[in-house]
Design a protein around this motif. Structure first.
Motif, PDB file in Angstrom:
ATOM      1  N   PHE A   1       0.816  -1.204   0.000  1.00  0.00           N
ATOM      2  CA  PHE A   1       0.000   0.000   0.000  1.00  0.00           C
ATOM      3  C   PHE A   1       0.854   1.261   0.000  1.00  0.00           C
ATOM      4  N   ASN A   2       1.983   1.216   0.663  1.00  0.00           N
ATOM      5  CA  ASN A   2       2.874   2.380   0.670  1.00  0.00           C
ATOM      6  C   ASN A   2       3.366   2.682  -0.743  1.00  0.00           C
ATOM      7  N   MET A   3       3.729   1.632  -1.493  1.00  0.00           N
ATOM      8  CA  MET A   3       4.142   1.811  -2.876  1.00  0.00           C
ATOM      9  C   MET A   3       2.987   2.317  -3.731  1.00  0.00           C
ATOM     10  N   LEU A   4       1.795   1.772  -3.475  1.00  0.00           N
ATOM     11  CA  LEU A   4       0.627   2.205  -4.239  1.00  0.00           C
ATOM     12  C   LEU A   4       0.312   3.668  -3.998  1.00  0.00           C
ATOM     13  N   PHE A   5       0.434   4.113  -2.747  1.00  0.00           N
ATOM     14  CA  PHE A   5       0.174   5.521  -2.439  1.00  0.00           C
ATOM     15  C   PHE A   5       1.154   6.427  -3.175  1.00  0.00           C
ATOM     16  N   THR A   6       2.416   6.002  -3.266  1.00  0.00           N
ATOM     17  CA  THR A   6       3.400   6.777  -4.017  1.00  0.00           C
ATOM     18  C   THR A   6       3.007   6.853  -5.486  1.00  0.00           C
ATOM     19  N   ILE A   7       2.598   5.718  -6.035  1.00  0.00           N
ATOM     20  CA  ILE A   7       2.190   5.666  -7.441  1.00  0.00           C
ATOM     21  C   ILE A   7       0.950   6.501  -7.685  1.00  0.00           C
ATOM     22  N   VAL A   8      -0.033   6.426  -6.782  1.00  0.00           N
ATOM     23  CA  VAL A   8      -1.274   7.190  -6.937  1.00  0.00           C
ATOM     24  C   VAL A   8      -0.996   8.685  -6.909  1.00  0.00           C
TER      25      VAL A   8
ATOM     26  N   SER B   1       6.989  13.172  -3.563  1.00  0.00           N
ATOM     27  CA  SER B   1       6.212  11.997  -3.155  1.00  0.00           C
ATOM     28  C   SER B   1       7.115  10.975  -2.489  1.00  0.00           C
ATOM     29  N   PHE B   2       8.313  10.811  -3.033  1.00  0.00           N
ATOM     30  CA  PHE B   2       9.290   9.887  -2.447  1.00  0.00           C
ATOM     31  C   PHE B   2       9.641  10.317  -1.025  1.00  0.00           C
ATOM     32  N   LEU B   3       9.933  11.606  -0.834  1.00  0.00           N
ATOM     33  CA  LEU B   3      10.310  12.105   0.487  1.00  0.00           C
ATOM     34  C   LEU B   3       9.136  12.059   1.463  1.00  0.00           C
ATOM     35  N   SER B   4       7.948  12.421   0.998  1.00  0.00           N
ATOM     36  CA  SER B   4       6.792  12.445   1.904  1.00  0.00           C
ATOM     37  C   SER B   4       6.404  11.042   2.360  1.00  0.00           C
ATOM     38  N   GLN B   5       6.617  10.034   1.501  1.00  0.00           N
ATOM     39  CA  GLN B   5       6.297   8.665   1.896  1.00  0.00           C
ATOM     40  C   GLN B   5       7.292   8.128   2.918  1.00  0.00           C
ATOM     41  N   LEU B   6       8.492   8.711   2.956  1.00  0.00           N
ATOM     42  CA  LEU B   6       9.478   8.294   3.950  1.00  0.00           C
ATOM     43  C   LEU B   6       9.177   8.871   5.327  1.00  0.00           C
ATOM     44  N   GLU B   7       8.353   9.910   5.371  1.00  0.00           N
ATOM     45  CA  GLU B   7       8.031  10.550   6.650  1.00  0.00           C
ATOM     46  C   GLU B   7       6.918   9.741   7.310  1.00  0.00           C
TER      47      GLU B   7
ATOM     48  N   ILE C   1      14.497   5.133  12.119  1.00  0.00           N
ATOM     49  CA  ILE C   1      15.536   4.855  11.129  1.00  0.00           C
ATOM     50  C   ILE C   1      15.342   3.459  10.540  1.00  0.00           C
ATOM     51  N   GLY C   2      15.016   2.503  11.387  1.00  0.00           N
ATOM     52  CA  GLY C   2      14.779   1.144  10.913  1.00  0.00           C
ATOM     53  C   GLY C   2      13.581   1.069   9.982  1.00  0.00           C
ATOM     54  N   VAL C   3      12.495   1.736  10.343  1.00  0.00           N
ATOM     55  CA  VAL C   3      11.279   1.725   9.515  1.00  0.00           C
ATOM     56  C   VAL C   3      11.532   2.410   8.181  1.00  0.00           C
ATOM     57  N   VAL C   4      12.146   3.612   8.233  1.00  0.00           N
ATOM     58  CA  VAL C   4      12.420   4.365   7.007  1.00  0.00           C
ATOM     59  C   VAL C   4      13.400   3.605   6.113  1.00  0.00           C
ATOM     60  N   GLY C   5      14.404   2.992   6.729  1.00  0.00           N
ATOM     61  CA  GLY C   5      15.363   2.223   5.950  1.00  0.00           C
ATOM     62  C   GLY C   5      14.716   1.080   5.195  1.00  0.00           C
ATOM     63  N   PHE C   6      13.721   0.464   5.804  1.00  0.00           N
ATOM     64  CA  PHE C   6      13.024  -0.651   5.153  1.00  0.00           C
ATOM     65  C   PHE C   6      12.227  -0.168   3.945  1.00  0.00           C
ATOM     66  N   TYR C   7      11.504   0.948   4.112  1.00  0.00           N
ATOM     67  CA  TYR C   7      10.635   1.435   3.040  1.00  0.00           C
ATOM     68  C   TYR C   7      11.390   2.210   1.970  1.00  0.00           C
ATOM     69  N   PHE C   8      12.616   2.636   2.271  1.00  0.00           N
ATOM     70  CA  PHE C   8      13.378   3.463   1.342  1.00  0.00           C
ATOM     71  C   PHE C   8      13.487   2.813  -0.036  1.00  0.00           C
ATOM     72  N   LEU C   9      13.896   1.551  -0.072  1.00  0.00           N
ATOM     73  CA  LEU C   9      14.107   0.862  -1.332  1.00  0.00           C
ATOM     74  C   LEU C   9      12.817   0.733  -2.128  1.00  0.00           C
ATOM     75  N   PHE C  10      11.715   0.399  -1.460  1.00  0.00           N
ATOM     76  CA  PHE C  10      10.448   0.194  -2.170  1.00  0.00           C
ATOM     77  C   PHE C  10       9.905   1.509  -2.730  1.00  0.00           C
ATOM     78  N   ASP C  11      10.036   2.594  -1.974  1.00  0.00           N
ATOM     79  CA  ASP C  11       9.598   3.899  -2.478  1.00  0.00           C
ATOM     80  C   ASP C  11      10.466   4.341  -3.642  1.00  0.00           C
ATOM     81  N   LEU C  12      11.764   4.047  -3.575  1.00  0.00           N
ATOM     82  CA  LEU C  12      12.672   4.398  -4.664  1.00  0.00           C
ATOM     83  C   LEU C  12      12.310   3.641  -5.931  1.00  0.00           C
ATOM     84  N   ILE C  13      11.990   2.361  -5.776  1.00  0.00           N
ATOM     85  CA  ILE C  13      11.582   1.554  -6.932  1.00  0.00           C
ATOM     86  C   ILE C  13      10.329   2.137  -7.571  1.00  0.00           C
ATOM     87  N   ALA C  14       9.345   2.521  -6.745  1.00  0.00           N
ATOM     88  CA  ALA C  14       8.097   3.090  -7.270  1.00  0.00           C
ATOM     89  C   ALA C  14       8.371   4.373  -8.050  1.00  0.00           C
ATOM     90  N   ALA C  15       9.257   5.229  -7.516  1.00  0.00           N
ATOM     91  CA  ALA C  15       9.571   6.490  -8.187  1.00  0.00           C
ATOM     92  C   ALA C  15      10.292   6.250  -9.505  1.00  0.00           C
TER      93      ALA C  15
END
Length: 264
Positions: free
Chosen positions: A24-31, A66-72, A109-123
């Motif tokens: 869903f986090n990736m989908l929100f970035t895409i949307v 969108s990439f930065l806002s999803q990391l927050e 940091i742990g949470v953001v580090g996990f989602y960083f790669l997936f948000d980057l892929i979406a972008a």
């Protein structure tokens, strides 16, 4: 320091339990980017420039913002602290041999580090899927300043969320505080409409708020805009991080005495 990185690793692994959240986090970035593509595609019809943006420049801004806002993702810290204090189980953070605030910082940091790669892929997928001619600054100094500012912005949001969370030591609920913060974030971070399109007087006022430097200015700097604000913005964001830390220490020292370690 090792024990803090262990906290990050534990929370990074914990995200694997919530695999649907990743999707869903990736989908929100895409949307977000799809919405921007459709909206600005209509607005740019017959126009080559709006404000200081070309069509592809606008989409470049939306991809980065969108990439930065999803990391927050720090808002959960406030509710975690609130619930723990109300239930009387906040004591668990006070007995472990780490700073309570640092625990939540490294948890984030742990949470953001996990989602960083997936948000980057979406972008990146959106860049190639829509053949966007991505506009990116070619000044390495500006790039470094933008990245540092974005990191400080994420740190500030963690500090703010922690501060609002520990306000539960004084107040029964913090919902009003969080509502105000969330509404400010939606407007002032420029995730809906780039602030460059706002009246100059409004933007000048927003420059005194830390939220201006969380998503909007780093996104503008990375896409080659507002470069004259880079050093000043970095100084202002640093000052806000230092200032809110002083408020956190004073608030913690004053109100932790009210915590009795039992449910209320």
């Amino acid at each position: 320091m090792y024990k803090y990185w262990e906290i990050s690793k534990v929370h990074m692994k914990e995200q694997l339990t919530w695999r649907a959240d990743v999707v869903f986090n990736m989908l929100f970035t895409i949307v977000k980017i799809l919405f921007a593509y459709l909206l600005w595609g209509i607005i740019f019809q017959g126009k080559s420039m709006i404000g200081q943006f070309t069509f592809h420049g606008m989409l470049s801004y939306y991809i980065v913002s969108s990439f930065l806002s999803q990391l927050e993702m720090s808002s959960g810290i406030s509710w975690e602290i609130h619930d723990r204090i109300r239930q009387g189980s906040f004591s668990k953070y006070m007995v472990i041999p780490v700073s309570v605030q640092a625990y939540f910082v490294f948890m984030e940091i742990g949470v953001v580090g996990f989602y960083f790669l997936f948000d980057l892929i979406a972008a990146v997928v959106w860049k190639f899927a829509f053949r966007i001619r991505f506009q990116f600054t070619n000044d390495p100094l500006i790039m470094v300043i933008a990245v540092v500012m974005a990191v400080l912005g994420l740190l500030f949001m963690v500090q703010l969320s922690f501060l609002l969370g520990i306000m539960t030591l004084k107040y029964q609920g913090i919902g009003t505080f969080l509502m105000i913060k969330n509404n400010l974030m939606e407007l002032v971070t420029g995730t809906i409409v780039p602030l460059a399109l706002f009246p100059a007087g409004v933007v000048n006022v927003m420059k005194y708020l830390p939220f201006y430097y969380v998503t909007y200015l780093p996104s503008m700097l990375l896409t080659g805009h507002c470069e004259q604000e880079a050093l000043k913005g970095l100084g202002i964001m640093t000052a806000w991080c230092v200032g809110i830390q002083a408020v956190i220490r004073a608030t913690w020292k004053k109100y932790i005495k009210k915590y009795d370690g039992v449910g209320i």
